[in-house]
Design an enzyme around this catalytic site. Structure first.
Site, short mmCIF file in Angstrom:
data_model
loop_
_atom_site.label_atom_id
_atom_site.label_comp_id
_atom_site.label_asym_id
_atom_site.label_seq_id
_atom_site.Cartn_x
_atom_site.Cartn_y
_atom_site.Cartn_z
N ASP A 152 -24.73 4.32 16.44
CA ASP A 152 -24.40 3.00 15.88
C ASP A 152 -24.48 1.90 16.94
OD1 ASP A 152 -23.43 0.90 14.41
OD2 ASP A 152 -21.68 1.95 13.64
N SER A 180 -15.25 -2.91 16.85
CA SER A 180 -16.61 -2.40 16.73
C SER A 180 -17.48 -3.08 17.77
CB SER A 180 -17.17 -2.71 15.35
OG SER A 180 -16.83 -1.68 14.48
N HIS A 198 -24.04 -1.70 13.00
CA HIS A 198 -23.46 -2.36 11.82
C HIS A 198 -23.00 -3.79 12.12
CE1 HIS A 198 -19.44 -0.63 13.15
NE2 HIS A 198 -18.99 -1.74 12.60
N1 ARG Z 1 -15.79 2.12 9.61
C1 ARG Z 1 -16.47 1.31 10.58
C2 ARG Z 1 -15.89 -0.10 10.56
O1 ARG Z 1 -14.85 -0.31 10.01
C3 ARG Z 1 -17.94 1.32 10.39
C4 ARG Z 1 -18.40 0.53 9.23
C5 ARG Z 1 -19.87 0.58 9.02
N2 ARG Z 1 -20.12 0.46 7.61
C6 ARG Z 1 -20.29 1.52 6.79
N3 ARG Z 1 -20.17 1.35 5.50
N4 ARG Z 1 -20.61 2.69 7.25
O2 ARG Z 1 -16.52 -1.13 10.62
N1 GLU Z 2 -15.80 -0.12 12.36
C1 GLU Z 2 -14.77 -1.03 12.74
C2 GLU Z 2 -15.26 -2.44 13.02
O1 GLU Z 2 -16.25 -2.87 12.54
C3 GLU Z 2 -14.09 -0.52 13.94
C4 GLU Z 2 -13.42 0.70 13.59
C5 GLU Z 2 -11.98 0.46 13.34
O2 GLU Z 2 -11.59 -0.23 12.39
O3 GLU Z 2 -11.27 1.03 14.15
O4 GLU Z 2 -14.63 -3.24 13.63
#
Ligand code: ARG
Ligand code: GLU
Length: 725
Positions: A217, A649, A81
């Site tokens: 990922d 991330s 991502h």
């Molecule tokens: N929750 C993770 C973060 O905050 C992964 C995000 C990837 N995007 C998604 N919509 N799945 O970035």
């Molecule tokens: N998915 C999040 C990012 O893109 C990391 C996950 C989180 O927020 O802990 O930075």
């Protein structure tokens, strides 16, 4: 025992996991603790301003994520991502890397990504004394800041650095301390590999922020440098970057209880807010933002389900709106369930008790909490209006976002005249194809109609709602108004916008001024600027100052506690243990997932849970190469008690010896509140197991040449430092 209980209640850091620590202070703050937990390195193996150390393998990836160097040839690992924009921008119908993945077979096939950059930290230094020289209590916030800026500018001029290095400064502990960072930024970064979305995004929005997780990922890039190994613009002559350190990749995997640390660039946390501010987030601001995005997402989803072409156009936008939406929801639930307010209030009662026992503190800090309370309460209606305004007029309606992004430029016509305006036309024009590529006016119009109605119903008339209501009345309601704007705005149609931008500058400037979308946006914005913004500008600096004093007070009053500064997109280390958790009565989540779980979730043809045929075959044949667990299963992901946030991330998860065991990419649902209230019982970060990454590269992508350039290590887990290598 009483004292222990007290310490555990107020200082969960003692339970391990909490904290995003400054790498330059590990020896002082953390080394002992980390070694007791299992670390087999010294602090200066992790960070050293002079010797090669692990920090030399960590990069800030594209200004929002983290990446790490995993080979002597500048190979960078980050999340799928995080690389997604690059992967998507090189995708066409014939070469659909989003759908099918991409694996370069040699350096020549690696794809330059002109907009990407990675930044290394050369060294960091506490410059508080110089930054705050001359700063006195009682100065206005503005005077204070301009003095600090002046001090830091002088320091910047005085500091020795190489020609290709940069210097930046960052405040810590709400501006009570300042750090200087010497950095190097490389801009020739090339795409090397990515799994198909059905692996890299497996589970998509449904599984996002949720454990158990089965997403691969990750994606791979390579940093290129000039012949002297220094940053250079893209050139065919550039060479793979030779790092001062790269991470060995472990085949050992993890077990429950193993020490892990995550090294990266966490973006933003608010761990030291008073209860009143946490309550505002949980009960006022998050619910407002969630309800707005709820509406927008439902409308988009309706269109996406009916029309596959719309689905393709909106999937990335949907995912990004949904990501924060879901996090805010999880945060609200978590704050409530794990009693964040009660904990904050107890902490504040203890703070006040200590302050009351010391006359000096009483004098300086005695009224801090009441003043914070009063200011946050006063801010509340304006903060709520700000969120409504930003969510609706800047973020979630595309047409209004476009107008918002063009507003400063359009204003130059009135403020500076036609030639200043005309000079920037090429820039704006250049951004239009990107905007219209995935823009469907019918979708955006429906979102617009719903959201302006929400604004009108939830925000005071004099803050912009009055204007919306008057306009709506002229057109038979919100839907009628939306219809009028989307029919008559040149910006709502690509062909009309392009025709307008192809004409002469004066006609363009005059037409934009009268464009119904621009007129509408300005109608609301001017009310907001006149009646909301000034209040925010009045109260916010007060809060900034009080938060800074409250932070200083906590550092002084709780002498026995180790405080880490809130995340601010600077390099941090967090450490914890691989650990399961129990989200509710009778439910226990194990700490690891396996490929069997991917197959369990498989829904043929589904856009979130489809699984590529080749992966199903590999699973069926158990063709896992050397990457399987000792019991023959293929690991996919695991969780640990590392304290992470957005920006982490793509951060490496390292074992006790500094070898790569995982790739951070998310947090568990019940623990998303950790930005405001880290709770070691429930907060877990989610990582892809490195063995799954290697398996996908090698067995699925057949990119064996990439495995070959890495340094794989095995059987080092229990070895002492001197026996290694
Ligand atoms: N929750 C993770 C973060 O905050 C992964 C995000 C990837 N995007 C998604 N919509 N799945 O970035
Ligand atoms: N998915 C999040 C990012 O893109 C990391 C996950 C989180 O927020 O802990 O930075």
């Amino acid at each position: 025992m009483q004292r222990l209980l007290f310490l555990l209640l107020f200082f969960p850091a003692l339970l391990h996991g909490q904290g995003m620590w400054l790498p330059s202070l590990l020896e002082k703050n953390n080394e002992k603790d980390m070694k007791a937990m299992g670390l087999r390195l010294d602090a200066d193996d992790i960070y050293s301003p002079t010797q090669p150390s692990i920090k030399d393998a960590i990069v800030w990836f594209d200004g929002g994520c983290t990446g790490e160097i995993i080979s002597p040839k500048g190979l960078v690992l980050t999340n799928h991502h995080c690389g997604f924009d690059a992967i998507q921008s090189h995708s066409t119908l014939e070469h659909n890397y989003v759908e099918d993945g991409f694996w370069a077979k040699n350096h020549g096939e690696e794809i330059p990504c002109p907009d990407l950059f990675v930044m290394f930290v050369v060294r960091m230094e506490d410059v508080t004394a110089m930054a705050l020289q001359g700063v006195a209590e009682g100065m206005s916030e503005r005077d204070r800041q301009s003095l600090i800026d002046k001090n830091l500018n002088q320091l910047k001029v005085r500091t020795k650095k190489e020609a290709w290095e940069d210097i930046m400064f960052k405040p810590m502990y709400n501006g009570n301390q300042y750090y200087m960072y010497v950095t190097v930024t490389y801009t020739d970064v090339r795409l090397v590999g990515a799994p198909p979305s059905s692996i890299g995004k497996f589970g998509a929005d449904t599984d996002n922020w949720v454990w158990p997780r089965h997403t691969g990922d990750f994606s791979l890039f390579r940093v290129y440098a000039n012949k002297d190994n220094q940053p250079a613009k893209y050139s065919a002559d550039n060479q793979p970057y030779r790092p001062r350190h790269f991470l060995p990749v472990s085949l050992d995997g993890v077990d429950e209880g193993d020490f892990t640390m995550v090294y990266g660039f966490p973006g933003n946390t608010n761990e030291y807010l008073p209860a009143v501010a946490v309550q505002q987030t949980a009960e006022v601001l998050n619910p407002a933002k969630v309800s707005i995005r709820d509406r927008a997402l439902k409308i988009m989803d309706g269109y996406m389900r009916r029309d596959p072409a719309i689905k393709i156009a909106y999937v990335a936008k949907y995912a990004s709106i949904a990501n924060a939406w879901k996090k805010w929801l999880g945060e609200m639930e978590g704050l409530k369930k794990y009693k964040a307010l009660e904990k904050k209030r107890a902490y504040e009662a203890e703070f006040s008790r200590r302050v009351s026992l010391n006359t000096n503190w009483q004098y300086r800090y005695g009224n801090l909490l009441p003043r914070l309370e009063q200011n946050y309460r006063e801010l509340e209606p304006y903060a709520r209006a700000r969120d409504y305004y930003l969510e609706i007029f800047v973020r979630n309606t595309e047409l209004l976002s476009l107008v918002a992004s063009m507003n400063n430029w359009m204003k130059t016509y009135d403020d500076q005249g036609l030639s200043a305006f005309a000079a920037k036309i090429p820039d704006v024009k250049g951004s239009l194809p990107g905007f219209y590529k995935d823009f469907r006016p019918e979708v955006d119009q429906a979102v617009f109609a719903a959201l302006i109605e929400m604004y009108a119903e939830n925000v005071r008339d004099e803050w912009g709602s009055g204007y919306i209501k008057t306009e709506a009345a002229k057109h038979g309601g919100y839907a009628g108004l939306a219809d009028y704007i989307y029919k008559n705005s040149a910006l709502a149609r690509q062909d009309k916008a392009e025709a307008l931008f192809a004409g002469d500058a004066k006609t363009l400037a005059e037409s934009l001024k009268q464009d119904p979308a621009v007129v509408f946006w300005r109608g609301v914005t001017s009310a907001y600027q006149a009646n909301v913004a000034p209040k925010l500008q009045e109260i916010q600096p007060q809060i900034t100052m009080l938060q800074r004093m409250y932070m200083a007070a906590q550092l002084e009053v709780y002498k026995e506690k180790r405080f880490f500064p809130d995340a601010n997109s600077t390099l941090r280390l967090t450490y914890g243990k691989v650990k399961d958790y129990s989200p509710r009565d009778a439910v226990e989540y194990e700490e690891r997932t396996y490929l069997d779980g991917v197959i369990e979730k498989y829904v043929p043809g589904d856009y979130e849970f489809d699984v590529p045929k080749k992966l199903i075959d590999l699973h069926q044949k158990k063709d896992y190469g050397p990457y399987a667990d000792s019991d023959g299963r293929m690991p996919v992901a695991f969780i640990a008690s590392n304290h992470t946030t957005g920006g982490n991330s793509g951060s490496p998860a390292l074992d006790a010896n500094g070898n790569l065991v995982g790739l951070n990419f998310d947090r568990v649902w019940e623990g998303t509140m950790s930005d405001l209230n880290y709770d070691p019982a429930i907060c877990r970060n989610i990582m892809v197991d490195t063995r799954y990454i290697l398996f996908i590269i090698d067995k699925y992508g057949e990119a064996h040449w990439l495995i070959e350039e890495m340094k794989l290590v095995k059987g080092q887990k229990r070895k002492k430092k001197r026996d290694r290598d």
